[in-house]
Design a protein around this motif. Structure first.
Motif, short mmCIF file in Angstrom:
data_model
loop_
_atom_site.label_atom_id
_atom_site.label_comp_id
_atom_site.label_asym_id
_atom_site.label_seq_id
_atom_site.Cartn_x
_atom_site.Cartn_y
_atom_site.Cartn_z
N TRP A 90 0.86 -1.18 0.00
CA TRP A 90 0.00 0.00 0.00
C TRP A 90 0.89 1.23 0.00
O TRP A 90 2.07 1.18 0.35
CB TRP A 90 -0.95 0.02 1.20
CG TRP A 90 -0.25 -0.09 2.53
CD1 TRP A 90 0.35 0.92 3.23
CD2 TRP A 90 -0.08 -1.27 3.31
NE1 TRP A 90 0.89 0.44 4.40
CE2 TRP A 90 0.64 -0.91 4.48
CE3 TRP A 90 -0.45 -2.61 3.15
CZ2 TRP A 90 0.99 -1.82 5.47
CZ3 TRP A 90 -0.11 -3.53 4.14
CH2 TRP A 90 0.60 -3.14 5.28
N GLU A 91 0.31 2.35 -0.42
CA GLU A 91 1.08 3.59 -0.46
C GLU A 91 0.95 4.32 0.89
O GLU A 91 -0.07 4.21 1.55
CB GLU A 91 0.57 4.49 -1.58
CG GLU A 91 0.86 3.95 -2.97
CD GLU A 91 2.34 3.84 -3.30
OE1 GLU A 91 3.16 4.40 -2.54
OE2 GLU A 91 2.67 3.18 -4.29
N PRO A 92 2.01 5.03 1.28
CA PRO A 92 3.25 5.27 0.51
C PRO A 92 4.30 4.18 0.67
O PRO A 92 5.38 4.29 0.11
CB PRO A 92 3.76 6.59 1.11
CG PRO A 92 3.32 6.52 2.54
CD PRO A 92 1.97 5.83 2.54
N LEU A 93 3.97 3.13 1.42
CA LEU A 93 4.98 2.12 1.71
C LEU A 93 5.42 1.38 0.45
O LEU A 93 6.61 1.06 0.29
CB LEU A 93 4.44 1.13 2.74
CG LEU A 93 5.46 0.17 3.35
CD1 LEU A 93 6.57 0.93 4.05
CD2 LEU A 93 4.78 -0.79 4.32
N ALA A 94 4.51 1.10 -0.45
CA ALA A 94 4.86 0.32 -1.64
C ALA A 94 5.94 1.00 -2.46
O ALA A 94 6.87 0.37 -2.96
CB ALA A 94 3.61 0.08 -2.50
N SER A 95 5.84 2.32 -2.61
CA SER A 95 6.85 3.04 -3.38
C SER A 95 8.01 3.50 -2.51
O SER A 95 9.14 3.63 -2.99
CB SER A 95 6.23 4.25 -4.09
OG SER A 95 5.63 5.12 -3.14
N GLY A 96 7.77 3.72 -1.22
CA GLY A 96 8.83 4.17 -0.32
C GLY A 96 9.78 3.06 0.07
O GLY A 96 10.97 3.28 0.28
N GLY A 97 9.23 1.86 0.21
CA GLY A 97 10.04 0.67 0.44
C GLY A 97 10.91 0.73 1.68
O GLY A 97 10.52 1.26 2.73
N LEU A 98 12.10 0.18 1.55
CA LEU A 98 13.03 0.02 2.66
C LEU A 98 13.31 1.33 3.38
O LEU A 98 13.28 1.40 4.61
CB LEU A 98 14.33 -0.58 2.12
CG LEU A 98 15.52 -0.58 3.07
CD1 LEU A 98 15.29 -1.52 4.24
CD2 LEU A 98 16.79 -0.98 2.31
N THR A 99 13.60 2.38 2.62
CA THR A 99 14.04 3.61 3.27
C THR A 99 12.89 4.29 4.02
O THR A 99 13.13 4.92 5.06
CB THR A 99 14.65 4.58 2.25
OG1 THR A 99 13.73 4.80 1.18
CG2 THR A 99 15.95 4.02 1.69
N LEU A 100 11.65 4.16 3.55
CA LEU A 100 10.52 4.71 4.28
C LEU A 100 10.32 3.96 5.59
O LEU A 100 10.09 4.55 6.64
CB LEU A 100 9.26 4.67 3.44
CG LEU A 100 7.99 5.19 4.13
CD1 LEU A 100 8.15 6.64 4.54
CD2 LEU A 100 6.77 5.02 3.23
N GLN A 101 10.38 2.63 5.54
CA GLN A 101 10.22 1.84 6.75
C GLN A 101 11.32 2.18 7.76
O GLN A 101 11.07 2.29 8.96
CB GLN A 101 10.24 0.35 6.40
CG GLN A 101 9.73 -0.56 7.50
CD GLN A 101 8.21 -0.61 7.55
OE1 GLN A 101 7.54 0.41 7.41
NE2 GLN A 101 7.66 -1.79 7.77
#
Length: 478
Positions: A330-341
Motif C-alpha cells: 500500500w502507499e506510501p509504503l509500496a513506493s517508499g520501500g526500505l528507506t521509508l520503513q
C-alpha cells in the motif's frame, strides 16, 4: 552479480556501491566497518571498510557518545499463529533450524532478534478464530475451567521454545486481540466491549496465560491488555477498550493481581497508533492505574513517532516501545520501500525514546497468509514458499537487521545530528562502551556523500541512492 559487485568495490563509482572512503579523508586511521542495503536488494547487508581521517572538513552527522538517552531492549517481530504454523508445517527440520538461527542467533549471518510478541488467542493472522477459554456451550466460565493453551501447542509454543534455545535472552511480550466471547457485551469475538462484570475474570485469564506459558518454558515479560483498543475490526477478533476502561481494569484488577502473582511481568498500555497520544496519557493520569504501567506500546499506522516524545515529556520515567508495524503493498509504503520503513518506523521510533522495535508477522507465505480476515496485503519479515519451504527476505527484514545485528541489548541511544533532507540517522553506544553504531538511511534518488565525526575523528562515505547503511567503529582513546 558477484563480478558486478566486485567491480563496484574496485572502481568505487557505481551508484549502488557500498559506502566508500573519500580520497581526502585520510589513508590511515582506525577502521570503520560498514554494511549497505539498497531498496532493490542488489546490495543486501553488503560489507565494506572505511578509515577515519582528520576531524576537519564538512560534517553532516556529529555523534556525541557522552549524551545518552534510552537503553535498548531489542528488535524483532511477532510470532503470530500464521508465522508459527508456516515454520512448523511448511519447512523441513533443516530449513526451520536454519531460519530460526538466522533470525534469533548472532553467529555467522544471524541478525540477533532479542524481542518478540505473541497473540493471546487468535488474531487476523490465525487460521481460525478462537480464544483460550471457549466453553462448548458458550456459557460464561468465570472460574476459567475451560482455559486451555492447546491451540498453541503444535506451532506457537514449539517455535518460541526453539527461538529461546537459540537466544535464551529473548524477551517475550503478549497481547490479546479479544477477551473470550462470553466476557463481552455482544457475546462475540468480533467487535464489542469487555463487560464490567468480567473484568476480574479477564485479569485471571491473562494471568493463567502467563502461568501456562511459563510452565511450558516460555517466560512472558510484558503484557498489553488489548491490541488496538480504539478499533473494532469487522472480520476478525477485536475489542474496544478506552482509556477510562483500561485504567479501571489495570488499576483495580490486572495490576494488583500481577503484582502479587507475577511481579516480573510488566504492563504496557495502549498498543495502538501514534495519532491518539491522549489515550495513554489518560491512563497515566490515573494515579491508581499508573503505578502498574511502566511503559507505553505504539503502532505505526496513523500519526507519527513524535507522539512517543509527547508522552515521554509528560512522563519521563515511562518507557516507549514500537510493538507493531507491518510492511505491505500500500502507499506510501509500496513506493517508499526500505528507506521509508527505516525512516518512519525504525529510526523515527528510536529517536523518540523507543527501547524496542517490533514489526508484525515474522513470516508469511507467498499469498500473504494464512489469515482469517484482516489484512490481505501485509507481508512478513520473511516469505516462506508454502510448497518448498524456501525463504526470501523482505524490506522489513533488512530494516530490522540494520539495527538488530549490530546494536546489542543494553546499548544506549546517543546524540547524533538530525540531518533531514532525505538523510535520517540514529546512533548507539553498545553496552560494553567499546563500539559505536550509526545507522543512516538515504531516501533520495541519488547517491549522497556523508561526513561523520565523533570527537577528534571523522570519516566520509558515499551512500547509494535509496539505501540504508550501518557503520560500526571502536571507541577512541580516552
Amino acid at each position: 552479480m558477484a563480478l558486478g559487485l566486485l567491480l563496484c568495490f574496485q572502481l568505487a563509482a557505481c551508484d549502488d556501491a557500498p559506502p566508500r572512503a573519500d580520497a581526502g579523508a585520510g589513508s590511515r586511521g582506525a577502521r570503520v566497518e560498514a554494511w549497505t542495503t539498497t531498496s532493490d536488494q542488489r546490495l543486501a547487508l553488503a560489507p565494506s571498510t572505511l578509515e577515519f581521517g582528520p576531524a576537519d572538513g564538512p560534517v553532516d552527522i556529529e555523534v556525541d557518545a557522552a549524551t545518552r538517552y534510552q537503553q535498548v531492549v531489542g528488535f524483532g517481530a511477532s510470532i503470530t499463529d500464521a508465522s508459527a504454523w508456516l515454520i512448523r508445517n511448511r519447512m523441513d527440520t533443516a530449513q526451520r533450524e536454519a531460519l530460526l538461527r538466522e533470525l534469533f542467533g548472532r553467529e555467522g549471518d544471524g541478525i540477533g532478534f532479542d524481542f518478540t510478541r505473541l497473540t493471546i488467542g487468535a488474531s487476523d493472522f490465525s487460521r481460525r478464530h478462537y480464544s483460550l477459554d471457549d466453553p462448548p456451550d458458550g456459557k460464561p466460565d468465570p472460574e476459567l475451567r475451560h482455559f486451555d493453551i492447546a491451540p498453541n501447542r503444535d506451532d506457537v509454543i514449539p517455535v518460541v521454545k526453539q527461538a529461546l534455545a537459540i537466544n535464551p535472552q529473548l524477551k517475550v511480550m503478549a497481547s490479546p486481540w479479544s477477551a473470550p466471547a462470553w466476557m463481552k457485551d455482544n457475546g462475540n469475538l468480533i467487535k464489542g466491549r469487555l463487560a464490567p462484570e468480567h473484568y476480574d475474570a479477564f485479569a485471571r485469564y491473562l494471568l493463567k496465560y502467563v502461568e501456562a506459558y511459563a510452565a511450558e518454558g516460555v517466560p512472558v515479560t510484558a503484557l498489553t491488555v488489548q491490541n488496538e483498543p480504539d478499533f473494532e475490526p469487522g472480520d476478525y477478533p477485536g475489542m474496544r477498550l478506552n482509556a477510562p476502561e483500561r485504567a479501571r481494569f489495570i488499576g483495580d484488577h490486572l495490576g494488583p493481581l500481577l503484582a502479587q502473582r507475577a511481579p516480573q511481568v510488566q504492563i504496557f498500555d495502549w498498543d495502538h497508533n501514534w495519532d491518539k497520544p491522549e489515550e495513554p496519557l489518560g491512563v497515566l493520569a490515573d494515579p491508581v492505574a499508573a503505578r502498574y504501567v511502566p511503559a507505553v506500546a505504539w503502532h505505526c499506522y496513523a500519526g507519527d513517532a513524535s507522539a512517543q516524545s509527547r508522552v515521554h515529556d509528560a512522563y519521563p520515567d515511562r518507557d516507549a516501545y514500537m510493538t507493531e508495524c507491518s510492511g505491505g503493498d500500500w502507499e506510501p509504503l509500496a513506493s517508499g520501500g526500505l528507506t521509508l520503513q527505516m525512516r518512519s518506523v525504525v529510526i523515527g521510533s528510536l529517536r523518540n525514546w523507543a527501547r524496542g522495535v517490533l514489526l508484525w508477522n515474522l513470516a508469511l507465505d507467498e499469498n500473504r497468509g494464512p489469515h482469517a480476515g484482516g489484512c490481505g496485503t501485509c507481508r512478513g519479515i520473511v516469505t516462506i514458499d508454502s510448497k518448498t519451504g524456501a525463504v526470501s527476505r523482505t524490506d522489513d527484514y533488512y530494516a530490522l537487521a540494520h539495527v538488530s545485528r549490530f546494536v546489542r541489548r543494553g546499548a544506549w541511544r546517543v546524540a547524533s545530528t538530525a540531518t533531514g533532507d532525505g538523510l535520517d540517522n540514529v546512533a548507539f553506544v553498545n553496552a560494553d562502551d567499546a563500539t559505536r553504531v550509526l545507522v543512516v538511511g538515504n531516501s533520495g534518488a541519488a547517491p549522497r556523500a556523508l561526513g561523520v565525526r565523533e570527537g577528534g575523528r571523522r570519516f566520509v562515505a558515499t551512500l547509494p541512492a535509496k539505501s540504508v547503511a550501518t557503520f560500526r567503529w571502536a571507541a577512541g582513546e580516552k
